[in-house]
Scaffold this active site. Structure first.
Site, PDB file in Angstrom:
ATOM      1  N   GLN A  90       0.803  -1.218   0.000  1.00  0.00           N
ATOM      2  CA  GLN A  90       0.000   0.000   0.000  1.00  0.00           C
ATOM      3  C   GLN A  90       0.838   1.272   0.000  1.00  0.00           C
ATOM      4  O   GLN A  90       0.352   2.335   0.400  1.00  0.00           O
ATOM      5  CB  GLN A  90      -0.974  -0.011   1.189  1.00  0.00           C
ATOM      6  N   ASP A 171       1.016   0.029   5.030  1.00  0.00           N
ATOM      7  CA  ASP A 171      -0.387  -0.360   5.129  1.00  0.00           C
ATOM      8  C   ASP A 171      -1.243   0.878   5.425  1.00  0.00           C
ATOM      9  O   ASP A 171      -0.803   1.802   6.123  1.00  0.00           O
ATOM     10  CB  ASP A 171      -0.539  -1.385   6.265  1.00  0.00           C
ATOM     11  N   HIS A 172      -2.451   0.906   4.895  1.00  0.00           N
ATOM     12  CA  HIS A 172      -3.452   1.928   5.218  1.00  0.00           C
ATOM     13  C   HIS A 172      -2.930   3.365   5.073  1.00  0.00           C
ATOM     14  O   HIS A 172      -3.101   4.193   5.961  1.00  0.00           O
ATOM     15  CB  HIS A 172      -3.979   1.735   6.654  1.00  0.00           C
ATOM     16  N   GLN A 196      -2.323  -3.889  13.928  1.00  0.00           N
ATOM     17  CA  GLN A 196      -2.633  -5.147  13.254  1.00  0.00           C
ATOM     18  C   GLN A 196      -1.406  -5.656  12.499  1.00  0.00           C
ATOM     19  O   GLN A 196      -0.531  -4.892  12.101  1.00  0.00           O
ATOM     20  CB  GLN A 196      -3.800  -5.000  12.293  1.00  0.00           C
ATOM     21  N   ARG A 252     -10.179   5.232   9.613  1.00  0.00           N
ATOM     22  CA  ARG A 252      -9.339   4.035   9.515  1.00  0.00           C
ATOM     23  C   ARG A 252      -8.556   4.031   8.211  1.00  0.00           C
ATOM     24  O   ARG A 252      -7.337   4.064   8.207  1.00  0.00           O
ATOM     25  CB  ARG A 252     -10.192   2.770   9.628  1.00  0.00           C
ATOM     26  N   GLY A 271     -13.736  -0.744   6.671  1.00  0.00           N
ATOM     27  CA  GLY A 271     -13.887  -1.243   8.024  1.00  0.00           C
ATOM     28  C   GLY A 271     -12.905  -2.380   8.259  1.00  0.00           C
ATOM     29  O   GLY A 271     -12.045  -2.668   7.420  1.00  0.00           O
ATOM     30  N   GLU A 277     -17.635   1.944   5.367  1.00  0.00           N
ATOM     31  CA  GLU A 277     -18.435   3.146   5.557  1.00  0.00           C
ATOM     32  C   GLU A 277     -18.519   4.015   4.305  1.00  0.00           C
ATOM     33  O   GLU A 277     -17.559   4.108   3.527  1.00  0.00           O
ATOM     34  CB  GLU A 277     -17.846   4.002   6.688  1.00  0.00           C
ATOM     35  N   THR A 368     -17.511  -7.352   4.919  1.00  0.00           N
ATOM     36  CA  THR A 368     -16.930  -6.143   4.345  1.00  0.00           C
ATOM     37  C   THR A 368     -16.581  -6.355   2.874  1.00  0.00           C
ATOM     38  O   THR A 368     -16.292  -7.463   2.438  1.00  0.00           O
ATOM     39  CB  THR A 368     -15.668  -5.737   5.124  1.00  0.00           C
ATOM     40  N   LYS A 395     -12.245  -6.358  -2.459  1.00  0.00           N
ATOM     41  CA  LYS A 395     -12.494  -7.732  -2.032  1.00  0.00           C
ATOM     42  C   LYS A 395     -13.671  -8.362  -2.755  1.00  0.00           C
ATOM     43  O   LYS A 395     -13.652  -9.538  -3.097  1.00  0.00           O
ATOM     44  CB  LYS A 395     -12.746  -7.769  -0.523  1.00  0.00           C
TER      45      LYS A 395
END
Length: 569
Positions: A90, A171-172, A196, A252, A271, A277, A368, A395
């Site tokens: 990412q 990540d993220h 995580q 998030r 999520g 969301e 999700t 996903k």
């Protein structure tokens, strides 16, 4: 007994939401790839460019490229291989925003700016070229580049730093960048994957607020708002006594942000196991993460603070389903026993991923969908679409359409028990859809796909192989449009644009029109001016308007036309 029935209804609703046949399977749509497989190297952002072609950032390819929407030919606008660090899933070259002046005049040398966001290694000399995270110290930079119309490139030597030194991660990162109708930059920065997997020992800082204007460490899990030169807008929210770049917090991983012509900022956000969301972003508001996921409902979400237990968060100790030894899983009501914080704003939808109990099993079977980008359709030609959000998913292998209500502050749907919304499975395949762009013709969409990666496909049950890796996909409506006459948007325009006090219309073949009604709306949806012209050549006085971007409606006996007007003082 009530809980059992409620759970059943929710699971049944989710099955209905994600079990429908995609709309594009019908006779009113055509779907084709305009590029061969793997033409793009992990594309991140796609924008319908001011030259009528598709401008794309390649996250792993580290290039800004252009795709001819007719031939599919690829050209390179800018190569940032020497500047961008990319080694994990990412990071890399992510967000892109185009200054609106270029849409008014592609040949302009004034404000001919492209803004880019990417990750880099603060000290690449430490790298051992083995991709170990201990060698990489990532940061995030937003830069501005000049577009050279003559050579059709972004000038490498024109790089100007807008903001630098923001924390970045493997990540993220979120990483989406847009220019708002207020001519400010908006950037989504994720929680960096804290708490995580390999980052389990890092605390989530989405609720942390800056203690100074340079406290970039507290920018994680936020949406930022910047002046175009990177400075802090003087009307940004005052949070905890500090006015910083932070516009909203408690996020998030908001991988998509887009403005509607109503001035509202919509965001799609990942999520965890539940509660993807759709949010409307408001200044100074708290979107809950990590103590609240989705709405404040105390349903199937618990928060485990792995980072508070250094012995438990290291090595292979992290678990998606159990807290570290000695750590209590926190429900939303345990985190806030007196109710949600006063500044909390819940989502307008959660894609049917809100369920009453925490799901078991692996990530592919969780409800999700992993929403990536977000776009808004306001073309007015496709029946029953009105104003709709288009959300590509990673996903689920689906692009969802969500129709907004008349005021744009919610979803126009028949309410379900918890979510209050219905999601149309617009297009599906065994792919990871990263972003969507809308063609101004009002009937064509373009989607970009990842080259590889985990996906459950539309079924949402098991891992499947990617069918269309690294492509631009064209999705076009071929049915009966709401307008029976096709109107080429290039037939009429506004000049000068940008302007200060007056503007005129320029046209091809419309000079004889009379009794033209001109309506000017600001980006908050408010009527700012309405006037009737005796003919198309009359000047429109806008000296009373403040600086910003406006929507101009011109109508007579023919189909109404809509244009954007940029006012600069």
């Amino acid at each position: 007994m009530m809980k059992i029935n409620l759970t059943y209804v929710l699971i049944f609703s989710a099955m209905l939401s994600f079990g429908q046949n995609p709309v594009t399977d019908g006779s009113d749509w055509t779907v084709s790839n305009i590029t061969p497989d793997n033409t793009l190297d992990y594309p991140n952002t796609i924008i319908y460019g001011p030259d009528g072609e598709l401008w794309i950032t390649e996250r792993e390819g580290k290039q800004v490229v252009k795709i001819d929407k007719t031939s599919g030919a690829k050209s390179v606008l800018l190569d940032l291989s020497a500047e961008v660090h990319q080694s994990k899933g990412q990071d890399g070259l992510m967000g892109m925003a185009i200054h609106p002046d270029l849409y008014a005049d592609i040949t302009t040398s004034s404000n001919n700016y492209i803004y880019l966001a990417y990750t880099y290694d603060i000290d690449p000399s430490d790298d051992n070229d083995d991709n170990t995270e201990g060698d990489v110290d990532r940061r995030l930079i937003i830069e501005r580049y000049d577009y050279n119309y003559t050579n059709d490139i972004l000038e490498p030597s024109s790089a100007t730093t807008i903001i630098d030194g923001l924390d970045a991660s493997n990540d993220h990162n979120s990483g989406k960048l847009i220019i708002g109708p207020d001519l400010k930059l908006y950037y989504s920065i994720g929680d960096q994957g804290a708490n995580q997997f390999s980052n389990a020992c890092d605390p989530i800082q989405s609720q942390d607020l800056p203690t100074s204007t340079t406290d970039f460490d507290a920018y994680k899990g936020k949406i930022l708002r910047l002046n175009l030169d990177g400075s802090i807008p003087n009307d940004n929210p005052l949070l905890n006594g500090v006015r910083s770049h932070v516009f909203s917090y408690g996020h998030r991983n908001a991988q998509g942000i887009v403005f509607g012509s109503n001035g509202k900022l919509y965001a799609s956000e990942h999520g965890g196991k539940v509660d993807d969301e759709i949010n409307i972003i408001e200044a100074g508001k708290n979107y809950g993460w990590p103590e609240i996921s989705g709405g404040f409902d105390n349903y199937g979400f618990t928060y485990c603070d792995w980072s508070s237990t250094p012995g438990g968060c290291t090595g292979s100790g992290f678990s998606n389903h159990n807290c570290a030894p000695g750590v209590t899983p926190m429900t939303e009501s345990m985190s806030y026993p007196s109710g949600a914080p006063s500044d909390f704003v819940g989502p307008i939808g959660t894609y049917g991923s809100t369920i009453t109990t925490e799901p078991t099993g692996g990530w592919l079977t969780w409800p999700t969908v992993a929403p990536a980008g977000i776009s808004i359709y306001e073309g007015g030609l496709i029946p029953d679409w009105g104003e709709s959000l288009l959300i590509p998913t990673l996903k689920r292998g689906t692009i969802y359409r969500v129709k907004l209500n008349a005021t744009g502050d919610g979803i126009d749907s028949n309410p379900t028990l918890l979510d209050g919304s219905v999601y149309e499975e617009f297009h599906s395949s065994n792919d990871r859809y990263r972003d969507v762009a809308v063609d101004p013709d009002g009937i064509t969409l373009y989607a970009i796909t990842d080259n590889t990666g985990g996906t459950s496909g539309p079924s949402g049950t098991s891992s499947v192989s990617i069918e269309n890796p690294g492509v631009v996909m064209k999705i076009q409506f071929t049915g009966q449009t709401l307008s029976t006459t096709s109107q080429d948007l290039t037939d009429i325009g506004i000049y000068p644009n940008p302007t200060k006090d007056t503007f005129h219309f320029k046209s091809k073949g419309f000079d004889s029109l009379e009794d033209l009604r001109v309506t000017i709306i600001d980006m908050q949806g408010r009527l700012t001016k309405s006037v009737t012209l005796s003919n198309l050549n009359d000047a429109v006085d806008i000296s009373e308007l403040v600086e910003g971007v406006y929507a101009v409606s011109l109508s007579s006996s023919k189909q109404p036309l809509f244009k954007h007007l940029i006012v600069k003082k």
